[in-house]
Design a protein around this motif. Structure first.
Motif, PDB file in Angstrom:
ATOM      1  N   ILE A  46      10.081  -3.187 -17.956  1.00  0.00           N
ATOM      2  CA  ILE A  46      10.139  -2.187 -16.893  1.00  0.00           C
ATOM      3  C   ILE A  46       9.221  -2.622 -15.761  1.00  0.00           C
ATOM      4  N   LEU A  47       9.735  -2.538 -14.558  1.00  0.00           N
ATOM      5  CA  LEU A  47       8.927  -2.795 -13.370  1.00  0.00           C
ATOM      6  C   LEU A  47       8.598  -1.455 -12.724  1.00  0.00           C
ATOM      7  N   LEU A  48       7.296  -1.170 -12.601  1.00  0.00           N
ATOM      8  CA  LEU A  48       6.823   0.028 -11.919  1.00  0.00           C
ATOM      9  C   LEU A  48       6.205  -0.402 -10.595  1.00  0.00           C
ATOM     10  N   CYS A  49       6.596   0.272  -9.537  1.00  0.00           N
ATOM     11  CA  CYS A  49       6.155  -0.125  -8.196  1.00  0.00           C
ATOM     12  C   CYS A  49       5.713   1.107  -7.413  1.00  0.00           C
ATOM     13  N   LYS A  50       4.670   0.950  -6.640  1.00  0.00           N
ATOM     14  CA  LYS A  50       4.205   2.024  -5.761  1.00  0.00           C
ATOM     15  C   LYS A  50       3.807   1.415  -4.425  1.00  0.00           C
ATOM     16  N   GLY A  51       3.963   2.174  -3.361  1.00  0.00           N
ATOM     17  CA  GLY A  51       3.617   1.675  -2.043  1.00  0.00           C
ATOM     18  C   GLY A  51       3.879   2.690  -0.961  1.00  0.00           C
ATOM     19  N   ALA A  52       3.673   2.264   0.268  1.00  0.00           N
ATOM     20  CA  ALA A  52       3.903   3.132   1.419  1.00  0.00           C
ATOM     21  C   ALA A  52       5.390   3.416   1.574  1.00  0.00           C
ATOM     22  N   ASP A  53       5.718   4.559   2.147  1.00  0.00           N
ATOM     23  CA  ASP A  53       7.126   4.924   2.300  1.00  0.00           C
ATOM     24  C   ASP A  53       7.880   3.936   3.176  1.00  0.00           C
ATOM     25  N   SER A  54       7.188   3.366   4.189  1.00  0.00           N
ATOM     26  CA  SER A  54       7.857   2.393   5.048  1.00  0.00           C
ATOM     27  C   SER A  54       8.217   1.126   4.296  1.00  0.00           C
ATOM     28  N   ALA A  55       7.472   0.818   3.240  1.00  0.00           N
ATOM     29  CA  ALA A  55       7.752  -0.378   2.452  1.00  0.00           C
ATOM     30  C   ALA A  55       8.699  -0.096   1.299  1.00  0.00           C
ATOM     31  N   MET A  56       8.646   1.108   0.734  1.00  0.00           N
ATOM     32  CA  MET A  56       9.492   1.433  -0.424  1.00  0.00           C
ATOM     33  C   MET A  56      10.879   1.904  -0.006  1.00  0.00           C
ATOM     34  N   LEU A  57      10.954   2.684   1.078  1.00  0.00           N
ATOM     35  CA  LEU A  57      12.251   3.181   1.540  1.00  0.00           C
ATOM     36  C   LEU A  57      12.876   2.173   2.499  1.00  0.00           C
ATOM     37  N   ASP A  58      12.966   0.969   2.019  1.00  0.00           N
ATOM     38  CA  ASP A  58      13.540  -0.141   2.774  1.00  0.00           C
ATOM     39  C   ASP A  58      14.852  -0.529   2.109  1.00  0.00           C
ATOM     40  N   PRO A  59      15.943  -0.656   2.866  1.00  0.00           N
ATOM     41  CA  PRO A  59      17.222  -1.032   2.244  1.00  0.00           C
ATOM     42  C   PRO A  59      17.158  -2.301   1.418  1.00  0.00           C
ATOM     43  N   LYS A  60      16.224  -3.200   1.739  1.00  0.00           N
ATOM     44  CA  LYS A  60      16.087  -4.423   0.957  1.00  0.00           C
ATOM     45  C   LYS A  60      15.371  -4.190  -0.361  1.00  0.00           C
ATOM     46  N   VAL A  61      14.709  -3.069  -0.480  1.00  0.00           N
ATOM     47  CA  VAL A  61      13.920  -2.773  -1.685  1.00  0.00           C
ATOM     48  C   VAL A  61      14.548  -1.662  -2.501  1.00  0.00           C
ATOM     49  N   CYS A  62      15.000  -0.613  -1.826  1.00  0.00           N
ATOM     50  CA  CYS A  62      15.495   0.580  -2.504  1.00  0.00           C
ATOM     51  C   CYS A  62      16.999   0.452  -2.767  1.00  0.00           C
TER      52      CYS A  62
ATOM     53  N   ASP B 108      -2.234   5.101   7.230  1.00  0.00           N
ATOM     54  CA  ASP B 108      -1.445   6.315   7.002  1.00  0.00           C
ATOM     55  C   ASP B 108      -0.237   6.366   7.933  1.00  0.00           C
ATOM     56  N   LYS B 109       0.686   7.296   7.613  1.00  0.00           N
ATOM     57  CA  LYS B 109       1.853   7.508   8.466  1.00  0.00           C
ATOM     58  C   LYS B 109       1.427   8.054   9.826  1.00  0.00           C
ATOM     59  N   ARG B 110       2.335   7.920  10.781  1.00  0.00           N
ATOM     60  CA  ARG B 110       2.033   8.370  12.137  1.00  0.00           C
ATOM     61  C   ARG B 110       1.725   9.861  12.158  1.00  0.00           C
ATOM     62  N   GLU B 111       2.558  10.658  11.490  1.00  0.00           N
ATOM     63  CA  GLU B 111       2.328  12.097  11.477  1.00  0.00           C
ATOM     64  C   GLU B 111       0.994  12.431  10.816  1.00  0.00           C
TER      65      GLU B 111
ATOM     66  N   ARG C 258      -0.334   2.831  10.139  1.00  0.00           N
ATOM     67  CA  ARG C 258       0.485   1.905   9.365  1.00  0.00           C
ATOM     68  C   ARG C 258       0.178   0.449   9.743  1.00  0.00           C
ATOM     69  N   VAL C 259      -1.103   0.155   9.950  1.00  0.00           N
ATOM     70  CA  VAL C 259      -1.495  -1.202  10.307  1.00  0.00           C
ATOM     71  C   VAL C 259      -2.015  -1.920   9.072  1.00  0.00           C
ATOM     72  N   SER C 260      -1.766  -3.205   9.007  1.00  0.00           N
ATOM     73  CA  SER C 260      -2.222  -4.029   7.899  1.00  0.00           C
ATOM     74  C   SER C 260      -3.653  -4.478   8.164  1.00  0.00           C
ATOM     75  N   PRO C 261      -4.372  -4.958   7.145  1.00  0.00           N
ATOM     76  CA  PRO C 261      -5.737  -5.466   7.363  1.00  0.00           C
ATOM     77  C   PRO C 261      -5.790  -6.564   8.429  1.00  0.00           C
ATOM     78  N   ARG C 262      -4.793  -7.418   8.460  1.00  0.00           N
ATOM     79  CA  ARG C 262      -4.776  -8.487   9.467  1.00  0.00           C
ATOM     80  C   ARG C 262      -4.619  -7.904  10.873  1.00  0.00           C
ATOM     81  N   GLN C 263      -3.787  -6.889  11.017  1.00  0.00           N
ATOM     82  CA  GLN C 263      -3.613  -6.275  12.328  1.00  0.00           C
ATOM     83  C   GLN C 263      -4.878  -5.565  12.784  1.00  0.00           C
ATOM     84  N   LYS C 264      -5.632  -4.998  11.857  1.00  0.00           N
ATOM     85  CA  LYS C 264      -6.902  -4.373  12.221  1.00  0.00           C
ATOM     86  C   LYS C 264      -7.838  -5.394  12.850  1.00  0.00           C
TER      87      LYS C 264
END
Length: 999
Positions: free
Chosen positions: A138-154, A290-293, A627-633
């Motif tokens: 079983i693969l269990l995965c958790k992450g940000a909604d922008s990364a998980m609700l991606d057509p390539k992933v979900c 975090d998300k924009r909202e 929603r910025v990555s450490p590199r973008q910071k």
């Protein structure tokens, strides 16, 4: 995964406060993980009791789907999909029976872990269920909604909204007309819509969200992927990239099972601290994942954003849209006169015209080329020698690589006016290209200039109102209500996906009142250069000559006070101060920028677009990047350092490992020691326990330290200049023979005698007390402008050094070196003894020592005059040290006075007599000092007159200049010092009057 230890037994365990077994506590890498594990134990009965080499051990008494051997076999063979399993379980087609024995212990074997990285924005773990449950992979995965609700992933890509208005509308229309025959697809659609809706709710409430996914693998798929994973993990080259690719390979076709929301409680005093920092003139940039909202809600709760701010949101709606939106906002600011250096009159100057700017540019290029050539030569020579001797050459190779990158950057460097012209032309070209691709925008604008566009794509890219946000929550809610009205959802579905509030209902119903291209903002200021008279509200003729010569404060010197305003503008400002205005967002008021990390990808890396976004951000009082990555910071911090001239002092503060890059890129890095771990603290310059301590660190201790350091630096150069100046002036009397005025060992002791008082001043002096700074944080603004160590202040110290040199030398030498007519002091005539030579003292050693003593006293006066606090606290020092809440004894000691009295003057006299005593031991280089100290201190009264009045005359010159400056052209700091003194005096009178009334 959190762990509570390895001890467990077969009986039900008692739970601690965090849900861990009694006597244990969960320790997690992040508070989010700890909260999830704790909630799973306390609320749902799944208790983690240990983790070792065999896997993770759980205790629970819930029934499990893996108890059905038929289901397990179908999952292992791939015949049963997670979507089908979820639908059949919810509809009761698959029943789950409770296993006998009650509480049981399960061991889930860990096969592999895909760690979090900034590109994937998720992490996953590959497990096998316990042997008694079939050992299913079983693969269990958790992450940000922008990364998980991606057509390539979900796997449920058809029911995912992108957050783009047009795309979401198209998805809604497609789902409305789709007639699903199978029940599992109907179930999956309802679940996905509900999850996306709830994510919007959670974000609106300022909660931190995570999306959870699962995937069942067959043994063949598992073994094949494990080979790829092992090869990547054991690779010696590009290991991180190979592990990332391996994670991408397995993290697909995930079945979304739900989402979590965790309240990230603010520490005590965060909103107040942020508000205080803003009053101090410090610009705040919030970089969050975090998300924009969520970021906007947190911004309002922490007072980073205020209702008066005009909010500009930049969401990821494609590369063209993001660039066009930023270009239009940039041009709006240019046309409104906010960016005068980018106006046409400023950027359309001839490239061939010779000016000071072009001359300095060429000279700078030549200087950098020579410097780079020298460093390149030295690095190559060092590399050659170290390689010949067999030493490590990594640092030299890195230096050469850095020089090559510096040379490439130098080729791209251009004059400021050319660079700004290219940036403006690029922004205009982006707008033109976007308008060509969307011709309906022109048609709408020409027909109804003030009417809202009918096409969803024709939304205003840059307005003074908050733009409508058709995000996942709103789109999912709208479609759910329509499907419910058509009877397409079951009662279970309605109960599970019932929504509460629309995330952006008010924003979506608000009418758009502004057009795409706000041509009305064109004003006369758009056609004037930055130095034009039309851009200034100040009348330069109202600035006096004395203000230009003597004022240290920049606003006074540049003529930017209220009294320097033009008459009509001055009346307007004074009338505004006396009137009340409603608080409404406006483009002319404070501004704030909210930009997503995904949108930054379309801007960062392009120098011209980076300058565009930076100029937009520079006009904002607050910037939130979500929603910025450490590199973008880290890149955003670098962006500020690169584009601001002169380069500002940047401070980065964070509490987690994802803040390390940002902390290291800033000038000053501060780590908060908390539940996020110690990575930020280990990479920082300073560590604090809570965010509210930043106020004391920056506004109080940081300001004190700056004031202390500035005075120490200026005084250190000043005292050495005075001593060396006396030697230089005396050199003319000796025909430039090099004979020193002072004894060589007395010269050597200068930095010890005059250094201790200024050292104590640099450690303990206080310019304004804590309470006053807290109540008036604007006192920090002069500190940011280097008010106390500007070129004009440095010139004052240089002038003072010359004045003191001539006062010391010509005020002492002619009077002390004359023959005859001298009177004795304590020994000789005052004791009725007539000893030959008692009154004389014209020898070089005596005269030089007296002048040096006068200089030490003058330097002591200068230290006392420059330090701001005679005593830290109330007099006397011992009073109050035993009172609760008051500062103790060591905070009340008058350190500077002790340093001047004991560490300077008394120590100097002690040194002279000890020096003479050492010289009496026998002939040598110290022989000339024998008898000099007793002679000058006990047998000649004229020496005391000189040591008393010469330092006073020297300080009178300094004092007259300071009094004139403080009375007529005071600095901001001096004004606050006087206000604080006035407050102290008022409080003292009130206290005295109150005590008198009580008696």
């Amino acid at each position: 995964t959190a762990s509570a230890g390895s001890a467990f037994n077969s009986f039900p365990l008692e739970k601690g406060p965090d849900g861990a077994p009694a006597g244990f506590a969960y320790q997690a890498e992040s508070p989010d993980e700890g909260a999830l594990v704790s909630s799973a134990s306390k609320s749902f009965g799944f208790q983690v009791v240990g983790r070792d080499s065999s896997g993770i051990k759980l205790k629970c008494d819930h029934p499990t789907i893996f108890g059905d051997k038929g289901v397990v076999d179908k999952l292992k063979s791939g015949a049963l999909s997670p979507k089908r399993l979820a639908a059949d379980t919810a509809n009761g087609q698959i029943t789950i029976e409770r296993s006998p024995g009650g509480m049981r212990t399960e061991t889930w074997a860990i096969i592999a872990v895909n760690k979090f990285d900034s590109e994937r924005k998720r992490m996953s773990i590959l497990l096998r269920s316990p042997p008694e449950f079939g050992s299913v992979a079983i693969l269990l995965c958790k992450g940000a909604d922008s990364a998980m609700l991606d057509p390539k992933v979900c796997s449920a890509s058809g029911a995912i909204f992108s957050g783009n208005t047009a795309d979401d509308l198209e998805t809604s229309q497609r789902l409305e007309v789709t007639e699903e025959e199978d029940e599992e697809s109907e179930w999956e659609m309802a679940q996905m819509l509900g999850i996306q809706s709830h994510l919007g709710e959670f974000a609106k409430e300022g909660l931190r969200t995570l999306v959870l996914g699962i995937r069942f693998l067959t043994d063949t798929e598992c073994d094949r992927w494990l080979e790829t994973y092992r090869d990547a993990a054991t690779s010696m080259k590009n290991r991180d990239d190979k592990l990332k690719n391996a994670a991408f390979e397995i993290e697909k076709d995930l079945h979304i099972v739900g989402a979590t929301a965790i309240e990230d409680k603010l520490q005590t005093g965060v909103p107040e601290t942020i508000a205080t920092l803003e009053k101090a003139g410090i610009k705040l940039w919030v970089l969050t994942g975090d998300k924009r909202e969520t970021a906007i809600e947190i911004g309002y709760s922490t007072h980073v954003l205020t209702p008066r701010m005009h909010l500009t949101e930049v969401a990821d709606k494609g590369s063209e849209y993001v660039r066009a939106q930023c270009a239009m906002e940039f041009m709006r600011l240019v046309k409104a006169g906010k960016l005068p250096l980018y106006q046409r009159a400023a950027v359309d100057q001839s490239d061939d015209s010779w000016s000071w700017e072009s001359a300095s540019f060429v000279m700078g290029k030549i200087w950098r080329m020579l410097s780079r050539s020298y460093r390149n030569f030295m690095a190559k020579m060092n590399l050659c020698f170290r390689s010949m001797l067999g030493f490590d050459t990594n640092k030299q190779e890195e230096a050469l690589t850095g020089l090559e990158e510096e040379a490439k950057a130098e080729k791209e460097r251009m004059m400021d006016v050319i660079r700004r012209r290219n940036v403006r032309n690029r922004a205009e070209q982006i707008i033109k290209d976007y308008m060509k691709q969307h011709p309906h925008l022109h048609a709408t604008h020409d027909k109804h200039p003030l009417s809202p566009p009918s096409d969803p794509d024709a939304g205003d890219l840059s307005t003074d109102e908050l733009p409508p946000v058709f995000n996942r929550a709103q789109s999912a809610r709208t479609l759910l209500e329509k499907r419910t009205s058509q009877g397409k959802l079951t009662a279970s579905d309605k109960r599970n996906i019932r929504l509460t509030q629309l995330t952006v209902q008010e924003a979506s119903n608000r009418e758009q009142e502004h057009t795409l291209m706000d041509e009305d903002m064109l004003s006369i200021n758009s056609f004037y250069a930055a130095t034009g008279e039309a851009t200034s509200d100040f009348d330069k003729r109202r600035r006096t000559v004395l203000e230009r010569l003597f004022a240290v404060d920049r606003d006074v010197r540049k003529g930017r006070l209220v009294k320097h305003l033009k008459k009509e503008k001055r009346l307007e400002v004074l009338s505004e101060q006396a009137s009340y205005h409603a608080v409404t967002p406006s483009a002319e008021g404070p501004r704030a920028l909210v930009i997503e990390g995904a949108a930054l990808k379309h801007l960062l890396g392009d120098r011209e677009l980076e300058e565009v976004i930076f100029n937009i951000a520079s006009q904002c009082d607050a910037v939130i990047a979500c929603r910025v990555s450490p590199r973008q910071k880290a890149l955003l911090v670098k962006l500020v350092r690169h584009h601001v001239v002169p380069e500002p002092v940047t401070l980065a503060i964070g509490d987690g490992a994802n803040d390390v890059g940002m902390i290291q890129e800033a000038h000053v890095g501060i780590g908060i020691s908390g539940k996020e771990g110690k990575q930020a603290v280990n990479a920082s310059d300073f560590a604090i326990a809570q965010f509210r301590f930043l106020e004391n660190l920056v506004l109080i201790h940081g300001r004190w330290d700056f004031m202390r350091s500035a005075i120490v630096v200026l005084f250190s150069f000043y005292k050495n200049a005075v001593m060396a100046g006396c030697l230089i002036v005396y050199n003319g009397e000796t025909l430039y023979s090099g004979t020193p005025l002072f004894d060589q060992w007395i010269i050597a002791v200068l930095n010890f005698v005059a250094g201790l008082p200024i050292l104590l001043l640099g450690m303990f002096d206080r310019c304004l007390e804590k309470e006053y700074v807290r109540n008036n944080p604007e006192v920090y603004q002069p500190t940011r402008q280097n008010e106390i160590i500007t070129l004009r202040v440095l010139f004052r110290w240089v002038l003072l050094a010359f004045a003191h040199i001539f006062i010391l030398y010509y005020g002492s030498l002619p009077q002390l070196s004359g023959p005859g007519g001298m009177t004795s002091a304590f020994v000789g005539l005052m004791s009725n003894e007539d000893t030959v030579g008692d009154g004389d003292g014209a020898d070089l050693q005596s005269v030089g020592t007296v002048i040096f003593t006068s200089m030490i006293i003058l330097l002591a006066y200068k230290v006392l005059y420059e330090h701001r606090s005679i005593i830290n606290g109330r007099w006397p020092a011992l009073i109050g040290c035993f009172k609760k809440g008051d500062e103790g004894f060591w905070s009340r000691v008058p350190y500077t006075w002790y340093g001047v009295t004991y560490g300077s003057i008394i120590f100097y006299i002690f040194f002279l007599f000890i020096y003479q005593r050492i010289a009496k031991n026998g002939p040598g280089e110290y022989f000339a000092i024998i008898g000099v100290p007793p002679h000058i201190f006990t047998t000649r009264s004229l020496n005391y007159i000189s040591m008393l009045f010469v330092p006073i005359f020297g300080m009178a010159f300094d004092l007259s200049g300071k009094v004139f400056s403080n009375m007529f052209y005071p600095t901001q700091t001096q004004i606050h010092v006087e206000l604080e003194a006035k407050n102290f005096s008022t409080k003292r009178k009130e206290k005295r009057n109150g005590a008198g009334q009580q008696q």
